[in-house]
Motif scaffolding. Structure first.
Motif, PDB file in Angstrom:
ATOM      1  N   UNK A 156     -72.854  23.192  76.373  1.00  0.00           N
ATOM      2  CA  UNK A 156     -72.002  24.379  76.151  1.00  0.00           C
ATOM      3  C   UNK A 156     -72.102  24.950  74.563  1.00  0.00           C
ATOM      4  N   UNK A 157     -72.200  23.874  73.660  1.00  0.00           N
ATOM      5  CA  UNK A 157     -72.292  23.915  72.207  1.00  0.00           C
ATOM      6  C   UNK A 157     -73.743  24.068  71.979  1.00  0.00           C
ATOM      7  N   UNK A 158     -74.658  23.975  72.548  1.00  0.00           N
ATOM      8  CA  UNK A 158     -76.103  23.965  72.335  1.00  0.00           C
ATOM      9  C   UNK A 158     -76.214  23.042  71.177  1.00  0.00           C
ATOM     10  N   UNK A 159     -75.931  21.851  71.389  1.00  0.00           N
ATOM     11  CA  UNK A 159     -76.270  20.918  70.504  1.00  0.00           C
ATOM     12  C   UNK A 159     -77.004  19.929  71.341  1.00  0.00           C
ATOM     13  N   UNK A 160     -78.256  20.194  71.345  1.00  0.00           N
ATOM     14  CA  UNK A 160     -79.217  19.503  71.969  1.00  0.00           C
ATOM     15  C   UNK A 160     -79.650  18.016  71.651  1.00  0.00           C
ATOM     16  N   UNK A 161     -79.278  17.776  70.409  1.00  0.00           N
ATOM     17  CA  UNK A 161     -79.385  16.364  70.092  1.00  0.00           C
ATOM     18  C   UNK A 161     -78.457  15.558  70.771  1.00  0.00           C
ATOM     19  N   UNK A 218     -87.533  17.010  75.883  1.00  0.00           N
ATOM     20  CA  UNK A 218     -87.222  18.239  75.541  1.00  0.00           C
ATOM     21  C   UNK A 218     -85.996  18.657  74.734  1.00  0.00           C
ATOM     22  N   UNK A 219     -84.993  18.189  75.240  1.00  0.00           N
ATOM     23  CA  UNK A 219     -83.849  18.464  74.354  1.00  0.00           C
ATOM     24  C   UNK A 219     -84.022  18.105  72.982  1.00  0.00           C
ATOM     25  N   UNK A 220     -84.510  16.886  72.902  1.00  0.00           N
ATOM     26  CA  UNK A 220     -84.776  16.597  71.285  1.00  0.00           C
ATOM     27  C   UNK A 220     -85.651  17.384  70.533  1.00  0.00           C
ATOM     28  N   UNK A 221     -86.502  18.204  71.307  1.00  0.00           N
ATOM     29  CA  UNK A 221     -87.391  19.207  70.975  1.00  0.00           C
ATOM     30  C   UNK A 221     -86.704  20.391  70.995  1.00  0.00           C
ATOM     31  N   UNK A 222     -85.411  20.589  71.063  1.00  0.00           N
ATOM     32  CA  UNK A 222     -84.692  21.912  71.382  1.00  0.00           C
ATOM     33  C   UNK A 222     -85.106  22.895  72.244  1.00  0.00           C
ATOM     34  N   UNK A 223     -85.898  22.268  73.227  1.00  0.00           N
ATOM     35  CA  UNK A 223     -86.130  22.980  74.583  1.00  0.00           C
ATOM     36  C   UNK A 223     -85.263  22.436  75.696  1.00  0.00           C
ATOM     37  N   UNK A 224     -84.908  23.353  76.497  1.00  0.00           N
ATOM     38  CA  UNK A 224     -84.106  23.275  77.658  1.00  0.00           C
ATOM     39  C   UNK A 224     -85.043  22.997  79.133  1.00  0.00           C
ATOM     40  N   UNK A 225     -86.221  23.065  78.939  1.00  0.00           N
ATOM     41  CA  UNK A 225     -87.103  22.846  80.165  1.00  0.00           C
ATOM     42  C   UNK A 225     -86.517  21.784  80.979  1.00  0.00           C
ATOM     43  N   UNK A 226     -86.611  21.911  82.322  1.00  0.00           N
ATOM     44  CA  UNK A 226     -86.233  20.975  83.061  1.00  0.00           C
ATOM     45  C   UNK A 226     -84.554  20.903  83.386  1.00  0.00           C
ATOM     46  N   UNK A 227     -83.972  21.609  82.669  1.00  0.00           N
ATOM     47  CA  UNK A 227     -82.407  21.651  82.623  1.00  0.00           C
ATOM     48  C   UNK A 227     -82.034  21.728  83.987  1.00  0.00           C
ATOM     49  N   UNK A 228     -82.357  22.860  84.860  1.00  0.00           N
ATOM     50  CA  UNK A 228     -82.096  23.220  86.357  1.00  0.00           C
ATOM     51  C   UNK A 228     -82.327  21.789  87.013  1.00  0.00           C
ATOM     52  N   UNK A 229     -83.471  21.310  86.892  1.00  0.00           N
ATOM     53  CA  UNK A 229     -83.894  20.024  87.582  1.00  0.00           C
ATOM     54  C   UNK A 229     -83.097  18.801  87.277  1.00  0.00           C
ATOM     55  N   UNK A 230     -82.851  18.588  85.998  1.00  0.00           N
ATOM     56  CA  UNK A 230     -81.908  17.491  85.708  1.00  0.00           C
ATOM     57  C   UNK A 230     -80.475  17.886  86.281  1.00  0.00           C
ATOM     58  N   UNK A 231     -80.048  19.085  86.035  1.00  0.00           N
ATOM     59  CA  UNK A 231     -78.635  19.251  86.655  1.00  0.00           C
ATOM     60  C   UNK A 231     -78.391  19.036  88.285  1.00  0.00           C
TER      61      UNK A 231
END
Length: 105
Positions: A43-48, A79-92
């Motif tokens: 929610x905070x977009x703190x991907x790290x 992906x998150x460490x690279x500031x990408x949310x690719x695979x977010x829906x799969x993971x969730x």
């Protein structure tokens, strides 16, 4: 999609039902808290920080016998460490399946 299971926990605990119950209780306690941390960081977009939460959750994915999902979680963490949310829906989706399974235990 894979289905969470207790195969790993059963193998680990053998015939020791007390040990098995302790592992299940830890899952019931820790999984919702770790999912909440992940969601707050997203929610905070703190991907790290979200990646760190995913790293912790990967262990739960593995414990619940989700071998293919573990690789998705690992790639999502990268992906998150690279500031990408690719695979977010799969993971969730994986998280949702895990939470529903653990609630029934």
């Amino acid at each position: 999609m894979e289905t969470p299971n207790l195969n790993y926990i059963n193998d680990l605990s053998g015939d020791n039902e007390e040990f098995k119950a302790k592992i299940i209780n830890i899952l019931k306690r820790e999984l919702p808290a770790e999912v909440e941390v992940y969601q707050k960081e997203m929610q905070k977009a703190d991907y790290n920080q979200a990646a760190q939460a995913v790293h912790k959750l990967k262990h739960k994915v593995s414990i619940l016998g989700l071998e293919k999902s573990y690789y998705i979680a690992s790639d999502y963490e990268d992906n998150l460490n690279d500031n990408s949310v690719a695979l977010k829906s799969d993971f969730e989706s994986i998280l949702k399946a895990m939470e529903e399974f653990v609630i029934q235990l």
